[in-house]
Design an enzyme around this catalytic site. Structure first.
Site, short mmCIF file in Angstrom:
data_model
loop_
_atom_site.label_atom_id
_atom_site.label_comp_id
_atom_site.label_asym_id
_atom_site.label_seq_id
_atom_site.Cartn_x
_atom_site.Cartn_y
_atom_site.Cartn_z
N GLU A 1 5.86 2.62 1.16
CA GLU A 1 5.16 2.55 -0.12
C GLU A 1 4.70 3.94 -0.57
OE1 GLU A 1 1.88 -0.23 -0.30
OE2 GLU A 1 1.79 -0.10 -2.49
N HIS B 1 -4.48 -9.69 4.84
CA HIS B 1 -3.32 -9.96 4.00
C HIS B 1 -3.29 -11.45 3.68
CE1 HIS B 1 0.40 -9.85 2.11
NE2 HIS B 1 1.16 -9.22 2.99
N HIS C 1 0.11 -2.26 -2.17
CA HIS C 1 0.36 -3.43 -1.34
C HIS C 1 -0.32 -3.19 0.02
CE1 HIS C 1 2.21 -7.12 -0.17
NE2 HIS C 1 2.95 -6.57 0.78
N CYS D 1 5.04 -12.41 -0.04
CA CYS D 1 3.79 -11.70 -0.35
C CYS D 1 3.75 -11.18 -1.78
CB CYS D 1 3.59 -10.58 0.65
SG CYS D 1 3.69 -11.19 2.34
N PHE E 1 8.64 -10.10 1.83
CA PHE E 1 9.83 -10.41 2.61
C PHE E 1 10.84 -11.07 1.67
CE2 PHE E 1 7.72 -10.95 7.09
CZ PHE E 1 7.50 -9.59 7.14
N LYS F 1 -6.65 -4.68 1.34
CA LYS F 1 -6.48 -5.58 2.49
C LYS F 1 -7.36 -5.15 3.67
CE LYS F 1 -1.77 -7.15 1.38
NZ LYS F 1 -1.54 -6.46 0.09
#
Lengths: 413, 94
Positions: free
Chosen positions: A315, A341, A304, A167, A400, A336
């Site tokens: 975050e 996403h 994010h 991502c 990830f 998002k």
């Protein structure tokens, strides 16, 4: 080495669930109009989840027709049509092919690459063995099919490659592009990213991972930083940006829509899927140092913000650790909530949202933020759009594998 | 319509017409560039449809799937027009 150069953003292109060009994307953001819905392009009857952010169905076929191309792969096609938008916006191409060659690099991010082609090939292999594999399978499924396809179609003769870091892919790609221009390795780079994965295999693996929201109401499912959030919602899309040296942009009279002021990156080096606030903070500090921007100069943080339980708390911790008291003056946007996403494309699409926010001096509302999670100790943009008080925005992306990428974006001319 | 030359009998021309219709579908499905596929005729150069030495291999593969016959790749790469592929197919029993 020559003096580092300022990096201008001179072209934008975007397609996602809330818009298929920059203006419709901007309009949806400012109107607080989300695009998450039941999936139409995929049978999810055997899955736990069946919602997502799909691009309007006529957009890609119409865009390809205008560019005189046949469909090849969903992600590649999304990349091609949005690349055309960005290159036209920058004044580097005009209309349909043929195009003249020009020394523009193509540095793109994608999380899953040519997902549709891979799934098709797997199905054919399962049904017919080796005999099911067409001769051009290799170039169709290679992960750099997107950058290669864009480079060939538009005849862009600079370097072309993809950056793959889940991502964080397109943010790492934009960071690479920024450095290429900043340090003089390229004058102009087409950067950004694309992902299109609404097929039984790729949506299926995410379904089984168990991190997607099971909220039965699609419009309310993606709830970043809300106490009632229960996971992410996937979206397809692409975002493309033209970065070029400020001097070149001015010399050719291009419209400078924004500036990439700095970039930082890091690796958590801890867990393949669990985020690390320490790792994220390293990337944020590096980005601010690269930009020469103090936390108190930031007008906003474009998060994010995946709406998973783990991401949003982590975050918030990292933003608070880096910004300190200045976090109260830099409200957090979570785009998002509008289009889901978009994995490897998310950093690019959300950077475009951030640049448009800087351009118009307004931050779009965060959708579905009804009860901010008390564990998320940051100041969040609420249910209404609000003014951007200072013109620098920090854009976070985390992936990830532990990859963190952070851009600092600023105003144009 | 005269598809691949002047030497065809009416019966040959009918067979060639059917092959052409099926071949157009194969070409469209293998192509990267968009074209007016209805305008593709025997005289149409294969190169003008955007195929190259790599992508013509998909055409060869799909032709074999569609018509159930194996063609010699050396003969296929020598073809210059759609009509020459049709002639090759006919020689091989399509």
């Amino acid at each position: 080495m020559a003096e580092p150069r300022r990096v201008a953003v001179t072209g934008l292109g975007v397609a996602c669930a809330i818009g298929t060009d920059v203006e419709s994307f901007r309009t949806s953001l400012l109107a607080g109009r989300g695009g998450i819905a039941e999936l139409r392009s995929l049978d999810t009857s055997e899955m736990k989840v069946g919602i997502g952010g799909e691009v309007e169905p006529d957009f890609v076929p119409a865009g390809l027709k205008r560019l005189r191309r046949r469909p090849t792969d969903r992600a590649v096609d999304l990349g091609i049509v949005t690349a055309a938008q960005a290159l036209e916006d920058a004044g580097l191409i005009d209309g349909a092919p043929p195009y003249e060659p020009q020394p523009v690099a193509v540095i793109l991010g994608t999380a899953v690459g040519a997902a549709e082609s891979n799934t098709t090939l797997q199905q054919r292999f399962a049904e017919r063995g080796v005999r099911g594999l067409r001769p051009t399978s290799v170039p169709r499924v290679m992960d750099n099919a997107i950058s290669g396809g864009v480079s060939i179609h538009f005849r862009l003769t600079g370097a072309n490659y993809v950056v793959i870091s889940a991502c964080t892919s397109s943010t790492n790609a934009m960071g690479t592009a920024y450095r290429m221009v900043h340090h003089g390795y390229a004058d102009t780079v087409l950067t950004g990213g694309a992902d299109g994965f609404f097929d039984p295999f790729y949506y299926g693996v995410w379904n089984n991972l168990g991190v997607m929201s099971k909220n039965p109401d699609p419009a309310r499912a993606c709830r970043p930083f809300d106490a009632g959030r229960d996971g992410c919602v996937l979206g397809e899309g692409a975002g493309m940006l033209v970065f070029e040296s400020w001097e070149r942009a001015r010399a050719r009279g291009a419209r400078i829509r924004g500036e990439v002021v700095g970039y930082g990156e890091s690796s958590d080096a801890s867990h393949i899927t669990s985020p690390s606030a320490e790792g994220q903070a390293v990337a944020m500090r590096a980005a601010l140092a690269s930009a020469g921007v103090e936390p108190s100069d930031l007008g906003a943080v474009n998060a994010h913000g995946t709406a998973t339980l783990a991401n949003d708390v982590c975050e918030s911790e990292s933003i608070r650790a880096v910004l300190g008291a200045a976090a109260e003056r830099a409200p957090v946007s979570a785009n998002k909530s509008y289009f889901g996403h978009t994995l490897g494309a998310s950093g690019a699409i959300e950077s475009i949202a951030a640049l448009l926010g800087i351009e118009q001096g307004r931050l779009p509302a965060n959708l579905n933020l009804e009860n901010p999670d008390p564990e998320c100790q940051v100041r969040l943009v609420g249910g209404d759009a609000e003014a951007l008080e200072r013109p620098f925005v920090m854009k976070n992306s985390f992936g990830f594998g532990g990859s963190n990428g952070v851009l600092v974006l600023g105003p144009g001319e | 319509m005269n598809l691949i030359g002047d030497s065809l009998s009416p019966m040959d021309a009918e067979g060639a017409s059917e092959i052409l219709a099926r071949l157009r579908d194969v070409l469209r499905d293998s192509a990267v560039e968009e074209h007016d596929w209805d305008a593709v005729v025997g005289e149409t150069p294969i190169e003008s449809l955007g195929f190259d030495s790599l992508t013509i291999l998909d055409v060869l593969y799909d032709v074999e799937e569609e018509f159930g016959i194996a063609l010699d790749p050396k003969q296929v790469v020598k073809t210059r027009t759609v009509g020459e592929i049709i002639a090759l197919l006919e020689q091989n029993g399509a």
